[in-house]
Design an enzyme around this catalytic site. Structure first.
Site, PDB file in Angstrom:
ATOM      1  N   SER A  79      -6.396  -4.367   5.378  1.00 59.69           N
ATOM      2  CA  SER A  79      -5.645  -3.549   5.081  1.00 59.69           C
ATOM      3  C   SER A  79      -4.120  -3.934   4.630  1.00 59.69           C
ATOM      4  O   SER A  79      -3.176  -3.009   4.435  1.00 59.69           O
ATOM      5  CB  SER A  79      -5.304  -2.568   6.162  1.00 59.69           C
ATOM      6  OG  SER A  79      -5.228  -3.040   7.398  1.00 59.69           O
ATOM      7  N   THR A 181      -1.573  -0.666   7.959  1.00 64.81           N
ATOM      8  CA  THR A 181      -0.437  -1.477   7.646  1.00 64.81           C
ATOM      9  C   THR A 181       0.346  -1.987   8.704  1.00 64.81           C
ATOM     10  O   THR A 181       0.193  -1.710   9.824  1.00 64.81           O
ATOM     11  CB  THR A 181       0.579  -0.310   7.379  1.00 64.81           C
ATOM     12  OG1 THR A 181       0.129   0.423   6.167  1.00 64.81           O
ATOM     13  CG2 THR A 181       1.935  -0.810   6.957  1.00 64.81           C
ATOM     14  N   THR A 199       1.456  -4.013   3.305  1.00 64.62           N
ATOM     15  CA  THR A 199       0.247  -3.243   3.322  1.00 64.62           C
ATOM     16  C   THR A 199      -0.243  -3.406   1.948  1.00 64.62           C
ATOM     17  O   THR A 199       0.145  -3.709   1.000  1.00 64.62           O
ATOM     18  CB  THR A 199       0.580  -1.578   3.500  1.00 64.62           C
ATOM     19  OG1 THR A 199      -0.594  -1.122   3.724  1.00 64.62           O
ATOM     20  CG2 THR A 199       1.212  -1.022   2.512  1.00 64.62           C
ATOM     21  N   ARG A 209      -0.353   4.063  -7.524  1.00 60.72           N
ATOM     22  CA  ARG A 209       0.410   4.965  -6.079  1.00 60.72           C
ATOM     23  C   ARG A 209       1.214   3.847  -5.317  1.00 60.72           C
ATOM     24  O   ARG A 209       0.778   2.768  -4.645  1.00 60.72           O
ATOM     25  CB  ARG A 209      -0.752   5.409  -5.385  1.00 60.72           C
ATOM     26  CG  ARG A 209      -0.637   6.362  -4.180  1.00 60.72           C
ATOM     27  CD  ARG A 209      -0.549   5.449  -2.979  1.00 60.72           C
ATOM     28  NE  ARG A 209      -0.375   6.181  -1.688  1.00 60.72           N
ATOM     29  CZ  ARG A 209      -0.089   5.664  -0.381  1.00 60.72           C
ATOM     30  NH1 ARG A 209      -0.084   4.384  -0.305  1.00 60.72           N
ATOM     31  NH2 ARG A 209       0.125   6.257   0.625  1.00 60.72           N
ATOM     32  N   GLY A 211       3.145   3.786  -1.594  1.00 64.04           N
ATOM     33  CA  GLY A 211       3.151   4.577  -0.221  1.00 64.04           C
ATOM     34  C   GLY A 211       4.771   4.509   0.508  1.00 64.04           C
ATOM     35  O   GLY A 211       5.765   4.085  -0.403  1.00 64.04           O
ATOM     36  N   ASP A 212       4.786   4.797   1.716  1.00 64.02           N
ATOM     37  CA  ASP A 212       6.168   4.683   2.382  1.00 64.02           C
ATOM     38  C   ASP A 212       6.377   3.195   2.558  1.00 64.02           C
ATOM     39  O   ASP A 212       7.564   2.840   2.656  1.00 64.02           O
ATOM     40  CB  ASP A 212       5.912   5.264   3.520  1.00 64.02           C
ATOM     41  CG  ASP A 212       4.818   4.920   4.318  1.00 64.02           C
ATOM     42  OD1 ASP A 212       3.766   4.589   4.222  1.00 64.02           O
ATOM     43  OD2 ASP A 212       5.115   4.759   5.703  1.00 64.02           O
ATOM     44  N   THR A 232       3.515   3.592  10.107  1.00 65.59           N
ATOM     45  CA  THR A 232       2.217   3.384   9.708  1.00 65.59           C
ATOM     46  C   THR A 232       1.555   4.690   9.530  1.00 65.59           C
ATOM     47  O   THR A 232       1.865   5.630  10.143  1.00 65.59           O
ATOM     48  CB  THR A 232       1.350   2.537  10.568  1.00 65.59           C
ATOM     49  OG1 THR A 232       0.131   2.368  10.001  1.00 65.59           O
ATOM     50  CG2 THR A 232       1.251   3.024  11.770  1.00 65.59           C
ATOM     51  N   GLY A 233       0.693   4.801   8.700  1.00 64.90           N
ATOM     52  CA  GLY A 233      -0.354   6.153   8.566  1.00 64.90           C
ATOM     53  C   GLY A 233      -0.017   6.639   6.953  1.00 64.90           C
ATOM     54  O   GLY A 233       0.122   5.857   6.132  1.00 64.90           O
ATOM     55  N   HIS A 234      -0.293   7.883   6.912  1.00 61.72           N
ATOM     56  CA  HIS A 234      -0.233   8.308   5.469  1.00 61.72           C
ATOM     57  C   HIS A 234       1.221   8.575   5.100  1.00 61.72           C
ATOM     58  O   HIS A 234       2.073   9.386   5.264  1.00 61.72           O
ATOM     59  CB  HIS A 234      -0.842   9.868   5.601  1.00 61.72           C
ATOM     60  CG  HIS A 234      -2.268   9.998   5.499  1.00 61.72           C
ATOM     61  ND1 HIS A 234      -3.169  11.230   5.573  1.00 61.72           N
ATOM     62  CD2 HIS A 234      -3.177   8.816   5.763  1.00 61.72           C
ATOM     63  CE1 HIS A 234      -4.150  10.835   5.554  1.00 61.72           C
ATOM     64  NE2 HIS A 234      -4.339   9.533   5.738  1.00 61.72           N
ATOM     65  N   GLY A 235       1.458   7.558   4.054  1.00 62.53           N
ATOM     66  CA  GLY A 235       2.790   7.356   3.415  1.00 62.53           C
ATOM     67  C   GLY A 235       3.307   8.628   2.783  1.00 62.53           C
ATOM     68  O   GLY A 235       4.745   8.773   3.059  1.00 62.53           O
TER      69      GLY A 235
HETATM   70  C1  SD4 Z   1       0.524   3.813   2.796  1.00 61.42           C
HETATM   71  N1  SD4 Z   1       1.345   3.718   5.167  1.00 61.42           N
HETATM   72  O1  SD4 Z   1       0.238   3.080   1.977  1.00 61.42           O
HETATM   73  C2  SD4 Z   1       0.633   3.118   4.469  1.00 61.42           C
HETATM   74  C3  SD4 Z   1      -0.766   2.873   4.724  1.00 61.42           C
HETATM   75  C4  SD4 Z   1      -1.059   2.909   6.161  1.00 61.42           C
HETATM   76  O2  SD4 Z   1      -2.377   3.797   7.854  1.00 61.42           O
HETATM   77  O3  SD4 Z   1      -0.182   2.395   7.028  1.00 61.42           O
HETATM   78  N2  SD4 Z   1      -2.154   3.570   6.650  1.00 61.42           N
HETATM   79  O4  SD4 Z   1       0.779   4.827   2.912  1.00 61.42           O
END
Ligand code: SD4
Length: 323
Positions: A79, A181, A199, A209, A211-212, A232-235
């Site tokens: 990842s 990430t 990430t 795309r 992300g954050d 971390t997670g959904h950016g």
């Molecule tokens: C993103 N935050 O690209 C990153 C990916 C991530 O758990 O951390 N996923 O959105």
């Protein structure tokens, strides 16, 4: 320090006294015990690497860059960096940013074929008048800086992508294999904070795309007077609330690192509810450290963990969560 306190200090002490006070302030900053924290299981080995610098009085920034580079260059970590899962077109695109205690920032996004985006981000910070370079321009800059092109799509990631192509159904899976990430923040022995976030982004994302993670304020923020945070997670959800900046602001207003992270997670939940959006498959985790070296984390759901390394050792901790 407030203007009033400054005035009193200047009036009462004069310049000799001021000098002594400044030394005292510097000395008290110097007493800080170094500590570094980073996201997920792989944070343990990243911390070990960072500690080689931090434990010998190196700077937080150098330590953190070194720590996250280890994960970027590890093809078994799927990842981040080399071996990261590609986008829906089979292209590995990398996002990363870095920030130091002075407010210097550097970032790259949608960078292809360069193994260590964090070091390119650092070069953006140190060698350009800009703070963020993306796509082909970021790659061109990296090549000018001596980075080499490399195929980042490993046979394992390619096989997984080809499997995904059979259905091409886009549904992000939360807490994939319990790591994702890498975000790392830390405090050095001089009392300076630093941070990095890197990430390959969400697997099977649309090409282009972002992300954050490479966005200062969303995936990472450092304020040497308050603390540092990473996400971390959904950016998309982290960007929506300017997550890491929010966490640091929360600490600035007196919250502990854990509470600061928890309030940011609650804000994300609030916006889901307000938008009537589906959040059944979303995970968000924040990590934070304050100027005293106190640390904390909080996640939307169960499953987020992080590694913490100080002079007493390196341990993995489970974050508390909202749902
Ligand atoms: C993103 N935050 O690209 C990153 C990916 C991530 O758990 O951390 N996923 O959105």
């Amino acid at each position: 320090m407030s203007k009033r306190r400054d005035f009193i200090k200047n009036t009462l002490l004069g310049s000799a006294g001021l000098l002594a006070l400044n030394h005292l302030e510097a000395a008290s900053r110097k007493k800080r015990k170094p500590v570094v924290i980073s996201t997920w299981n792989f944070g343990l080995k990243a911390n070990e690497e960072a500690w080689k610098v931090l434990g010998s009085s190196g700077s937080a920034l150098d330590a953190i860059e070194k720590g996250v580079r280890l994960i970027e260059s590890d093809p078994s970590e799927r990842s981040v960096g080399l071996g990261g899962r590609p986008d829906r077109d089979g292209v590995v695109t990398l996002d990363a940013c870095i920030m130091d205690h002075k407010g210097n920032i550097g970032s790259v996004a949608a960078l292809e074929k360069i193994e260590n985006p964090i070091s390119v981000a650092r070069a953006v910070m140190e060698k350009t008048p800009h703070v963020m370079i993306v796509g082909a321009g970021a790659q061109q800059f990296a090549l000018q800086q001596g980075f080499e092109l490399k195929n980042l799509l490993t046979p394992e990631s390619e096989a997984e992508w080809r499997e995904w192509l059979k259905t091409s159904k886009y549904k992000p899976v939360i807490n994939i294999e319990n790591h994702d990430t890498i975000g790392m923040v830390g405090l050095d022995s001089l009392g300076n904070l630093g941070g990095a976030c890197t990430t390959s982004g969400l697997a099977w994302k649309m090409h282009g795309r972002v992300g954050d993670s490479p966005i200062i304020g969303a995936g990472l923020y450092v304020d040497n007077e308050a603390g540092a945070a990473t996400a971390t997670g959904h950016g998309e959800e982290v960007i929506r609330v300017v997550g890491s900046f929010r966490v640091v602001q929360n600490m600035k207003h007196g919250m502990s690192p854990k509470k600061a992270c928890a309030e940011a997670v609650k804000e994300i939940k609030k916006l889901f509810v307000r938008r009537g959006a589906d959040w059944s498959n979303t995970q968000i985790g924040f990590l934070a450290i304050n100027t005293r070296g106190e640390t904390g984390a909080f996640a939307l759901r169960k499953g987020f963990n992080y590694a913490e390394h100080d002079s007493t050792g390196n341990v993995l901790k489970d974050a508390e969560f909202l749902l």
